[in-house]
Design a protein around this motif. Sequence first.
Motif, PDB file in Angstrom:
ATOM      1  N   THR A  14      33.207  28.933  35.256  1.00 31.60           N
ATOM      2  CA  THR A  14      34.156  27.810  35.147  1.00 31.60           C
ATOM      3  C   THR A  14      34.659  27.407  36.422  1.00 31.60           C
ATOM      4  O   THR A  14      35.142  26.553  36.538  1.00 31.60           O
ATOM      5  N   GLU A  15      34.070  28.101  37.643  1.00 33.97           N
ATOM      6  CA  GLU A  15      34.537  27.802  38.972  1.00 33.97           C
ATOM      7  C   GLU A  15      33.671  26.850  39.572  1.00 33.97           C
ATOM      8  O   GLU A  15      33.109  27.151  40.515  1.00 33.97           O
ATOM      9  N   VAL A  16      33.619  25.796  38.616  1.00 34.07           N
ATOM     10  CA  VAL A  16      32.661  24.722  39.226  1.00 34.07           C
ATOM     11  C   VAL A  16      33.016  23.948  40.491  1.00 34.07           C
ATOM     12  O   VAL A  16      32.232  23.119  41.027  1.00 34.07           O
ATOM     13  N   ASP A  17      34.266  24.439  41.215  1.00 26.04           N
ATOM     14  CA  ASP A  17      34.331  23.641  42.561  1.00 26.04           C
ATOM     15  C   ASP A  17      33.663  24.561  43.664  1.00 26.04           C
ATOM     16  O   ASP A  17      33.570  24.067  44.861  1.00 26.04           O
ATOM     17  N   GLU A  18      33.290  25.627  43.425  1.00 26.57           N
ATOM     18  CA  GLU A  18      32.556  26.521  44.329  1.00 26.57           C
ATOM     19  C   GLU A  18      31.062  25.784  44.470  1.00 26.57           C
ATOM     20  O   GLU A  18      30.493  25.266  43.478  1.00 26.57           O
ATOM     21  N   PRO A  19      31.045  25.616  45.849  1.00 26.38           N
ATOM     22  CA  PRO A  19      29.633  24.951  46.363  1.00 26.38           C
ATOM     23  C   PRO A  19      28.361  25.635  45.621  1.00 26.38           C
ATOM     24  O   PRO A  19      27.511  24.846  45.093  1.00 26.38           O
ATOM     25  N   ALA A  20      28.413  26.887  45.241  1.00 23.01           N
ATOM     26  CA  ALA A  20      27.289  27.461  44.606  1.00 23.01           C
ATOM     27  C   ALA A  20      27.118  27.045  43.179  1.00 23.01           C
ATOM     28  O   ALA A  20      25.869  27.004  42.431  1.00 23.01           O
ATOM     29  N   LEU A  21      28.323  26.685  42.350  1.00 20.87           N
ATOM     30  CA  LEU A  21      28.020  26.003  41.242  1.00 20.87           C
ATOM     31  C   LEU A  21      28.124  24.532  41.306  1.00 20.87           C
ATOM     32  O   LEU A  21      27.324  23.833  40.405  1.00 20.87           O
ATOM     33  N   ALA A  22      28.783  24.010  42.075  1.00 24.08           N
ATOM     34  CA  ALA A  22      28.820  22.455  42.175  1.00 24.08           C
ATOM     35  C   ALA A  22      27.635  21.822  42.386  1.00 24.08           C
ATOM     36  O   ALA A  22      27.280  20.879  41.941  1.00 24.08           O
ATOM     37  N   GLY A  23      26.869  22.539  43.101  1.00 24.07           N
ATOM     38  CA  GLY A  23      25.280  22.048  43.624  1.00 24.07           C
ATOM     39  C   GLY A  23      24.137  22.231  42.653  1.00 24.07           C
ATOM     40  O   GLY A  23      23.338  21.727  42.664  1.00 24.07           O
ATOM     41  N   LEU A  24      24.678  22.782  41.493  1.00 26.22           N
ATOM     42  CA  LEU A  24      23.692  23.176  40.451  1.00 26.22           C
ATOM     43  C   LEU A  24      23.366  21.767  39.676  1.00 26.22           C
ATOM     44  O   LEU A  24      24.175  20.849  39.502  1.00 26.22           O
ATOM     45  N   ASP A  25      22.351  21.573  39.186  1.00 31.68           N
ATOM     46  CA  ASP A  25      21.752  20.532  38.141  1.00 31.68           C
ATOM     47  C   ASP A  25      23.050  20.604  37.241  1.00 31.68           C
ATOM     48  O   ASP A  25      23.095  21.584  36.703  1.00 31.68           O
ATOM     49  N   SER A  54      31.898  40.033  44.462  1.00 32.36           N
ATOM     50  CA  SER A  54      32.711  38.956  44.042  1.00 32.36           C
ATOM     51  C   SER A  54      32.077  37.834  43.191  1.00 32.36           C
ATOM     52  O   SER A  54      32.092  36.611  43.682  1.00 32.36           O
ATOM     53  N   PRO A  55      31.364  38.170  42.286  1.00 36.11           N
ATOM     54  CA  PRO A  55      30.492  36.961  41.519  1.00 36.11           C
ATOM     55  C   PRO A  55      31.420  35.960  40.840  1.00 36.11           C
ATOM     56  O   PRO A  55      32.580  36.404  40.676  1.00 36.11           O
ATOM     57  N   LEU A  56      31.079  34.900  40.659  1.00 32.04           N
ATOM     58  CA  LEU A  56      31.635  33.705  40.210  1.00 32.04           C
ATOM     59  C   LEU A  56      31.723  33.693  38.773  1.00 32.04           C
ATOM     60  O   LEU A  56      30.731  34.093  37.994  1.00 32.04           O
ATOM     61  N   GLN A  57      32.934  33.180  38.272  1.00 31.43           N
ATOM     62  CA  GLN A  57      32.957  32.893  36.780  1.00 31.43           C
ATOM     63  C   GLN A  57      32.301  31.327  36.651  1.00 31.43           C
ATOM     64  O   GLN A  57      32.350  30.568  37.665  1.00 31.43           O
ATOM     65  N   ARG A  59      22.953  19.755  33.975  1.00 33.30           N
ATOM     66  CA  ARG A  59      22.314  20.011  32.641  1.00 33.30           C
ATOM     67  C   ARG A  59      22.196  21.612  32.639  1.00 33.30           C
ATOM     68  O   ARG A  59      22.623  22.464  31.780  1.00 33.30           O
ATOM     69  N   LEU A  60      21.955  22.267  33.871  1.00 30.17           N
ATOM     70  CA  LEU A  60      21.996  23.794  33.949  1.00 30.17           C
ATOM     71  C   LEU A  60      23.219  24.305  33.784  1.00 30.17           C
ATOM     72  O   LEU A  60      23.687  25.465  33.118  1.00 30.17           O
ATOM     73  N   ARG A  61      24.154  23.758  34.689  1.00 32.07           N
ATOM     74  CA  ARG A  61      25.602  24.043  34.772  1.00 32.07           C
ATOM     75  C   ARG A  61      26.283  24.034  33.230  1.00 32.07           C
ATOM     76  O   ARG A  61      26.789  24.894  32.673  1.00 32.07           O
ATOM     77  N   ASP A  62      25.945  22.811  32.537  1.00 31.59           N
ATOM     78  CA  ASP A  62      26.453  22.738  31.096  1.00 31.59           C
ATOM     79  C   ASP A  62      25.865  23.982  30.094  1.00 31.59           C
ATOM     80  O   ASP A  62      26.707  24.412  29.284  1.00 31.59           O
ATOM     81  N   ALA A  63      24.377  24.159  30.200  1.00 34.28           N
ATOM     82  CA  ALA A  63      23.968  24.998  29.418  1.00 34.28           C
ATOM     83  C   ALA A  63      24.359  26.281  29.766  1.00 34.28           C
ATOM     84  O   ALA A  63      24.559  27.310  28.922  1.00 34.28           O
ATOM     85  N   LEU A  64      24.750  26.671  30.913  1.00 38.09           N
ATOM     86  CA  LEU A  64      25.379  27.962  31.311  1.00 38.09           C
ATOM     87  C   LEU A  64      26.676  28.225  30.721  1.00 38.09           C
ATOM     88  O   LEU A  64      26.861  29.328  30.350  1.00 38.09           O
ATOM     89  N   ALA A  65      27.452  27.172  30.992  1.00 43.56           N
ATOM     90  CA  ALA A  65      28.734  27.230  30.279  1.00 43.56           C
ATOM     91  C   ALA A  65      28.734  27.434  28.802  1.00 43.56           C
ATOM     92  O   ALA A  65      29.594  28.246  28.405  1.00 43.56           O
ATOM     93  N   GLU A  66      28.101  26.644  28.174  1.00 41.17           N
ATOM     94  CA  GLU A  66      27.847  26.906  26.745  1.00 41.17           C
ATOM     95  C   GLU A  66      27.462  28.442  26.335  1.00 41.17           C
ATOM     96  O   GLU A  66      27.901  29.067  25.666  1.00 41.17           O
ATOM     97  N   ALA A  67      26.279  29.095  27.018  1.00 40.03           N
ATOM     98  CA  ALA A  67      26.034  30.166  26.703  1.00 40.03           C
ATOM     99  C   ALA A  67      26.851  31.314  26.963  1.00 40.03           C
ATOM    100  O   ALA A  67      27.239  32.053  26.417  1.00 40.03           O
ATOM    101  N   ALA A  68      28.018  31.071  28.161  1.00 35.43           N
ATOM    102  CA  ALA A  68      28.941  31.937  28.743  1.00 35.43           C
ATOM    103  C   ALA A  68      29.984  31.905  27.584  1.00 35.43           C
ATOM    104  O   ALA A  68      30.538  33.161  27.248  1.00 35.43           O
ATOM    105  N   ALA A  69      30.125  30.760  27.056  1.00 35.46           N
ATOM    106  CA  ALA A  69      31.467  30.814  25.997  1.00 35.46           C
ATOM    107  C   ALA A  69      30.632  31.394  24.684  1.00 35.46           C
ATOM    108  O   ALA A  69      31.840  32.281  24.210  1.00 35.46           O
TER     109      ALA A  69
END
Length: 209
Positions: free
Chosen positions: A73-84, A68-71, A86-96
């Motif tokens: 955009t699921e930034v409330d999940e601790p695995a994503l919320a705990g990311l730096d 059950s990998p995360l999308q 800048r990394l989270r933003d870069a990943l979101a742009e790449a995913a789009a």
Amino acid sequence: MSHTVLPPFRDERPTRVRRRITFVALGVCLAALVAALATVLAGLAGAALASSVAGDPDRSGGLVASGSPLQVTEVDEPALAGLDARLRDALAEAAADAAEQGIEIRVTSGWRSEAYQRRLMEDAIRTHGSEAEARRYVAPPERSRHVTGDAVDLAPVDAQYWLIQYGDAYGLCQIYANESWHFELATTPGGVCPELREDASDGGAAATG
């Protein structure tokens, strides 16, 4: 959010690269099946065994359920919320941008607690027979980029290869030659990614992200 214009994605991997990535994917799937079987057997062992594993990692420690990998955009999940951030933003742009080319990027692991990382290391030592061999695949908590929120593991294989091909446009880089799924913010957008390190035990220069 800026929009990066990319050339059409073509899967032009040499046969040997396709085989390597396919074998990695098969290995991950097999590991997931083994883990699932282990979970079932643990459940059948009864209440005594259940109490002995009560301290196993959970979502609060960054666990992403197998299968059950995360999308991104699921930034409330601790695995994503705990990311730096800048990394989270870069990943979101790449995913789009990847989505516009028919590629869906999912997160199989992101931030992890020290306890979760320690458990992964212990499991790796049991699997590989020694700490030295385990360190090729899992870093100890004090060296883990997952614990500091500076690394993500991604799926599926097509998404991994898309980021290997285009990730530098967002500053995202594959770090280890033996882990096509592990990415870090290791350069500036449009910059040059560092040379691949052989594996997690490689003593080369650390990523800059």
